[in-house]
Scaffold this active site. Structure first.
Site, PDB file in Angstrom:
ATOM      1  N   CYS A  91       0.616  -1.272  -0.088  1.00 51.53           N
ATOM      2  CA  CYS A  91      -0.022   0.186  -0.034  1.00 51.53           C
ATOM      3  C   CYS A  91       0.876   1.288   0.116  1.00 51.53           C
ATOM      4  O   CYS A  91       0.319   2.271  -0.395  1.00 51.53           O
ATOM      5  CB  CYS A  91      -0.919   0.019   1.200  1.00 51.53           C
ATOM      6  SG  CYS A  91      -2.302  -1.466   1.238  1.00 51.53           S
ATOM      7  N   HIS A 359      -8.975   3.684  -2.303  1.00 59.95           N
ATOM      8  CA  HIS A 359      -7.649   3.507  -1.981  1.00 59.95           C
ATOM      9  C   HIS A 359      -7.008   2.690  -3.258  1.00 59.95           C
ATOM     10  O   HIS A 359      -6.957   1.440  -3.105  1.00 59.95           O
ATOM     11  CB  HIS A 359      -7.268   2.554  -0.763  1.00 59.95           C
ATOM     12  CG  HIS A 359      -6.136   2.057  -0.167  1.00 59.95           C
ATOM     13  ND1 HIS A 359      -4.867   2.717  -0.765  1.00 59.95           N
ATOM     14  CD2 HIS A 359      -5.427   1.079   0.553  1.00 59.95           C
ATOM     15  CE1 HIS A 359      -3.607   2.008  -0.167  1.00 59.95           C
ATOM     16  NE2 HIS A 359      -4.274   1.303   0.504  1.00 59.95           N
ATOM     17  N   CYS A 389      -0.272   2.362   6.642  1.00 61.32           N
ATOM     18  CA  CYS A 389      -0.059   1.096   7.042  1.00 61.32           C
ATOM     19  C   CYS A 389       0.420   0.350   5.783  1.00 61.32           C
ATOM     20  O   CYS A 389      -0.034   0.723   4.801  1.00 61.32           O
ATOM     21  CB  CYS A 389      -1.302   0.539   7.758  1.00 61.32           C
ATOM     22  SG  CYS A 389      -2.595   0.550   6.834  1.00 61.32           S
TER      23      CYS A 389
END
Length: 403
Positions: A91, A359, A389
């Site tokens: 991510c 996202h 994260c």
């Protein structure tokens, strides 16, 4: 050491990562090339203007495989003498691309880079790369692997976050995103997506759900309860790792977790000489970068230790920072960050976040750096932190300072 400056930051709108999404017919390489062309045009770049394109994307298979960064350069209007580097830090891939580029500039390895990332989640399914940490028993058992949604629920259980708290944060994200769009706060960064005829396909984030309320979210079923409690029973795995927990409180659902979307983000980074040569004024300097490994089971707590690390490394305190972008992978991630640093929620994700707008995994890190910069300028503030994260237990962070 040479300073690394941000000269430009832009992004595409985020489209629903589904067959009915506006960007579903756009390939990963096409969307990436569109954004590279925008960086070139917005900044008047010609020839071998940048040393490299560093491009993050997470699921590097199919159309997102084969060094997507180089493919995007070749499809774009950039000079073919510019190479491309595809990277994957899950991510944080888009952020890590920016951080690598900044540190390359600081170290004298080239005057400028374009860095960012892309993820077409409606075209290349998350997890379709068959990651070893999830599918190789020797590794999955050693690390007490659980899916990210279970990890988010472990955070909620461990740190005392309720469903009501998570839903309230989600509603606030939706309200802030709607207000930001209504006030054109993203106008400086948004690059509309057009088709081959120049017709606009998408010019605003389409995942948002204005009018979301705590009551409407209350009707949603927890998304990870069955996989935790029934089959395949990941709650038992979690409690083997954390025997002090007697049960996992499943508070996360589609409305307080990040949306699956398509999108791309880019940042133009260079030294002082690059700006002078191209007649560009720096907007901010990248003051510090950091990354860290964390517990792979609870997995999503990385923003806390990586923020502690970046503050220590840079000789700063949390009070030196004016604004924060903490990726809303799940509501509990942001709640934990606010709890750990006693940060005023009014300074965190002030224009909404991934719960409201989505996202796109490989792009988000670059997107939130640009969002942070735009808002620091809009409010005439100085310093901000962006952090995410990361799957398998990592964290990444960037501190930027306006100049």
């Amino acid at each position: 050491m040479t300073e690394a400056y941000i000269y430009d930051a832009c992004r595409t709108p985020r489209g629903k990562g589904r067959p009915d999404g506006s960007l579903h017919e756009v390939t990963s390489v096409a969307l990436s090339a569109r954004l590279l062309n925008a960086v070139k045009a917005r900044n008047g770049l010609e020839g071998h203007a940048v040393e490299d394109v560093i491009w993050g994307n997470v699921t590097q298979v199919g159309e997102q495989g084969g060094c997507l960064a180089r493919s995007a350069v070749l499809l774009s209007d950039l000079d073919e003498s510019i190479p491309g580097l595809a990277i994957n830090r899950f991510c944080a891939s888009g952020m890590e691309a920016v951080n690598i580029a900044a540190n390359q500039v600081k170290g004298g390895a080239g005057q400028a880079y374009i860095a960012g990332g892309v993820e077409m989640m409606g075209r290349v399914a998350m997890g379709s790369d068959g990651a070893a940490i999830a599918v190789d028993p020797s590794l999955a058992m050693k690390t007490y692997f659980v899916p990210q949604g279970i990890s988010a629920d472990i955070i909620a259980t461990e740190y005392g976050f309720t469903r009501e708290m998570a839903d309230a944060l989600a509603v606030e994200s939706q309200n802030r995103a709607a207000a930001a769009w209504a006030e054109n706060r993203f106008a400086k960064s948004i690059v509309p997506v057009v088709d081959q005829n120049g017709i606009v396909i998408l010019d605003r984030d389409e995942f948002m759900r204005p009018g979301t309320t705590v009551d409407s979210l209350g009707a949603l079923k927890p998304s990870f309860k069955d996989m935790g409690e029934v089959m395949p029973g990941f709650d038992k795995v979690a409690m083997l790792k954390y025997p002090h927990l007697t049960a996992i409180n499943h508070i996360h659902h589609a409305g307080n977790s990040s949306g699956i979307v398509d999108g791309a983000g880019a940042v133009l980074i260079g030294n002082k000489e690059f700006g002078i040569a191209h007649g560009l004024k720096p907007r901010a300097r990248i003051r510090a970068t950091a990354k860290i490994g964390t517990d792979p089971t609870i997995m999503l707590t990385g923003p806390v230790p990586v923020t502690e690390k970046i503050l220590k490394d840079s000789g700063m305190s949390i009070n030196d920072l004016d604004l924060f972008e903490v990726n809303e992978a799940f509501a509990a991630v942001v709640l934990r960050f606010q709890q750990a640093f006693d940060v005023d929620p009014a300074k965190v994700n002030v224009n909404g976040g991934a719960i409201a707008m989505g996202h796109p995994l490989g792009a988000t890190g670059a997107i939130i750096i640009g969002t942070l910069l735009d808002e620091l300028e809009r409010r005439d503030l100085s310093c901000g932190l962006a952090t995410l994260c990361i799957a398998s237990g990592m964290g990444a962070a960037t501190i930027i300072e306006r100049v």
